[in-house]
Design a protein around this motif. Structure first.
Motif, PDB file in Angstrom:
ATOM      1  N   ALA A 180       0.819  -1.208   0.000  1.00 49.32           N
ATOM      2  CA  ALA A 180       0.000   0.000   0.000  1.00 49.32           C
ATOM      3  C   ALA A 180       0.853   1.258   0.000  1.00 49.32           C
ATOM      4  CB  ALA A 180      -0.935  -0.006   1.212  1.00 49.32           C
ATOM      5  N   VAL A 181       1.859   1.277   0.856  1.00 55.67           N
ATOM      6  CA  VAL A 181       2.738   2.443   0.958  1.00 55.67           C
ATOM      7  C   VAL A 181       3.507   2.642  -0.351  1.00 55.67           C
ATOM      8  CG1 VAL A 181       4.732   3.416   2.155  1.00 55.67           C
ATOM      9  CG2 VAL A 181       2.931   2.253   3.459  1.00 55.67           C
ATOM     10  N   LYS A 182       4.012   1.553  -0.907  1.00 56.33           N
ATOM     11  CA  LYS A 182       4.772   1.628  -2.158  1.00 56.33           C
ATOM     12  C   LYS A 182       3.902   2.112  -3.310  1.00 56.33           C
ATOM     13  CE  LYS A 182       7.587  -1.225  -5.261  1.00 56.33           C
ATOM     14  NZ  LYS A 182       8.156  -2.585  -5.492  1.00 56.33           N
ATOM     15  N   MET A 183       2.693   1.591  -3.411  1.00 58.15           N
ATOM     16  CA  MET A 183       1.802   1.956  -4.514  1.00 58.15           C
ATOM     17  C   MET A 183       1.336   3.405  -4.395  1.00 58.15           C
ATOM     18  SD  MET A 183      -0.445  -1.542  -4.828  1.00 58.15           S
ATOM     19  CE  MET A 183       0.288  -3.047  -5.493  1.00 58.15           C
ATOM     20  N   ALA A 184       1.088   3.858  -3.172  1.00 57.94           N
ATOM     21  CA  ALA A 184       0.680   5.249  -2.972  1.00 57.94           C
ATOM     22  C   ALA A 184       1.793   6.207  -3.371  1.00 57.94           C
ATOM     23  CB  ALA A 184       0.276   5.481  -1.522  1.00 57.94           C
ATOM     24  N   ALA A 185       3.029   5.818  -3.067  1.00 57.06           N
ATOM     25  CA  ALA A 185       4.172   6.665  -3.415  1.00 57.06           C
ATOM     26  C   ALA A 185       4.363   6.736  -4.931  1.00 57.06           C
ATOM     27  CB  ALA A 185       5.434   6.124  -2.750  1.00 57.06           C
ATOM     28  N   ALA A 186       4.056   5.640  -5.612  1.00 60.02           N
ATOM     29  CA  ALA A 186       4.243   5.603  -7.063  1.00 60.02           C
ATOM     30  C   ALA A 186       3.149   6.361  -7.802  1.00 60.02           C
ATOM     31  CB  ALA A 186       4.276   4.147  -7.537  1.00 60.02           C
ATOM     32  N   ASP A 187       1.945   6.379  -7.245  1.00 60.25           N
ATOM     33  CA  ASP A 187       0.815   7.047  -7.906  1.00 60.25           C
ATOM     34  C   ASP A 187      -0.112   7.568  -6.815  1.00 60.25           C
ATOM     35  OD1 ASP A 187      -1.239   7.914  -9.503  1.00 60.25           O
ATOM     36  OD2 ASP A 187      -1.464   6.038 -10.622  1.00 60.25           O
ATOM     37  N   LYS A 188       0.111   8.800  -6.395  1.00 57.53           N
ATOM     38  CA  LYS A 188      -0.645   9.362  -5.276  1.00 57.53           C
ATOM     39  C   LYS A 188      -2.144   9.371  -5.585  1.00 57.53           C
ATOM     40  CE  LYS A 188      -1.474  13.589  -2.632  1.00 57.53           C
ATOM     41  NZ  LYS A 188      -1.183  15.026  -2.509  1.00 57.53           N
ATOM     42  N   PRO A 189      -2.949   8.752  -4.717  1.00 60.04           N
ATOM     43  CA  PRO A 189      -4.395   8.704  -4.969  1.00 60.04           C
ATOM     44  C   PRO A 189      -5.119   9.941  -4.430  1.00 60.04           C
ATOM     45  CG  PRO A 189      -3.875   7.426  -3.010  1.00 60.04           C
ATOM     46  CD  PRO A 189      -2.554   7.950  -3.548  1.00 60.04           C
ATOM     47  N   ASP A 190      -6.300  10.178  -4.955  1.00 58.61           N
ATOM     48  CA  ASP A 190      -7.176  11.217  -4.412  1.00 58.61           C
ATOM     49  C   ASP A 190      -8.042  10.670  -3.283  1.00 58.61           C
ATOM     50  OD1 ASP A 190      -6.552  13.423  -6.220  1.00 58.61           O
ATOM     51  OD2 ASP A 190      -7.450  12.163  -7.759  1.00 58.61           O
ATOM     52  N   LEU A 191      -8.145   9.338  -3.214  1.00 57.96           N
ATOM     53  CA  LEU A 191      -8.977   8.677  -2.210  1.00 57.96           C
ATOM     54  C   LEU A 191      -8.380   7.310  -1.910  1.00 57.96           C
ATOM     55  CD1 LEU A 191     -11.753   8.399  -0.605  1.00 57.96           C
ATOM     56  CD2 LEU A 191     -12.642   7.344  -2.695  1.00 57.96           C
ATOM     57  N   ILE A 192      -8.455   6.896  -0.647  1.00 58.67           N
ATOM     58  CA  ILE A 192      -8.017   5.559  -0.242  1.00 58.67           C
ATOM     59  C   ILE A 192      -9.222   4.802   0.291  1.00 58.67           C
ATOM     60  CG2 ILE A 192      -6.544   4.204   1.309  1.00 58.67           C
ATOM     61  CD1 ILE A 192      -4.672   6.653   1.423  1.00 58.67           C
TER      62      ILE A 192
END
Length: 269
Positions: A180-192
């Motif tokens: 989760a942390v890695k994917m968020a860093a690669a493509d910052k989401p507007d919503l989780i």
């Protein structure tokens, strides 16, 4: 009031209070302001305990008291007029009056149309009409990207299909804290949108907190079979919380609400 009646009243309120607070926070878009309304409802019930008997179901009565307090205050949202709260208020001004309340009561809190109409003091046809309007208006208000954190593949696929069907983009599906942390860093989401228990026994809450520590304010929706664990009042709580098993309407409503209250420059206005 007799001692036993006092005990019964307290037990009834305590049983339903976590859900009233969830509704209040989602409605106002802010935990502090939402909890102030919950306190005002408790004060009203203590002052006049018979209000919990105005309907057959005490929970319906409790939410009805909330709506009396909410309506008398002018139904404001979070106080700040700058930043994300200000953007939320601007979007809110465009919505049909009372539509979001009806939507939340029906899809998030699980009240049927008869109960929604009793809580809001309207007829069932109007309640149904308001829910339809709210779904359409809120889904049309913003579009964004969504990170799904869910370790069960079938559930993750179902959530992704619902979110993409609303016009949002799913960035990734993470099964563990580290993913989760890695994917968020690669493509910052507007919503989780996150489960709280992940595949490697790591915590979705901890994963979300680490992501938020990097990026700041990103709206979060938690999905859990045990909402009471996150609605304790002992620490900051999510405004958007969906029970498992969930319905498509619950996911759609929560996503629309969360996007609505947390519009950023990266979202389409």
């Amino acid at each position: 009031m007799l001692a036993q009646e006092t005990v019964d009243l307290s037990a009834t309120v305590a049983r339903h209070l976590p859900y009233l607070r969830r509704y209040s926070r989602a409605l106002t878009g802010n935990q502090a302001s939402g909890d102030r309304y919950a306190v005002a409802v408790l004060e009203a019930v203590v002052a006049e305990p018979t209000t919990l008997m105005q309907h057959d179901d005490p929970k319906v009565s409790l939410f009805s008291v909330f709506h009396s307090v909410w309506s008398s205050s002018g139904a404001p949202v979070a106080e700040a007029d700058a930043g994300l709260a200000g953007m939320a208020q601007a979007h809110l001004a465009k919505l049909t009056q009372n539509s979001r309340e009806a939507l939340l009561l029906n899809t998030i809190e699980g009240f049927d149309l008869r109960e929604v109409s009793a809580i809001m003091g309207i007829d069932m046809d109007e309640a149904r009409h308001l829910i339809d309007i709210a779904l359409r208006e809120m889904e049309e208000s913003v579009r964004g990207s969504v990170l799904v954190i869910e370790d069960e593949a079938i559930i993750a696929m179902d959530i992704a299909a619902i979110v993409e069907g609303m016009g949002h983009r799913v960035t990734e599906n993470a099964r563990t804290h580290s993913e989760a942390v890695k994917m968020a860093a690669a493509d910052k989401p507007d919503l989780i949108l996150a489960d709280i228990q992940l595949a490697d026994n790591s915590s979705g809450i901890e994963a979300v907190n680490e992501i938020l520590s990097q990026f700041g304010d990103i709206p979060v929706i938690f999905i859990t079979a045990f909402p009471e664990r996150l609605l304790t009042g002992e620490r900051p709580e999510p405004a958007f919380l969906i029970n498992k098993p969930y319905t498509e309407e619950q996911v759609r409503s929560a996503v629309s609400q969360a996007m609505f209250f947390s519009s950023t420059d990266s979202l389409r206005n």
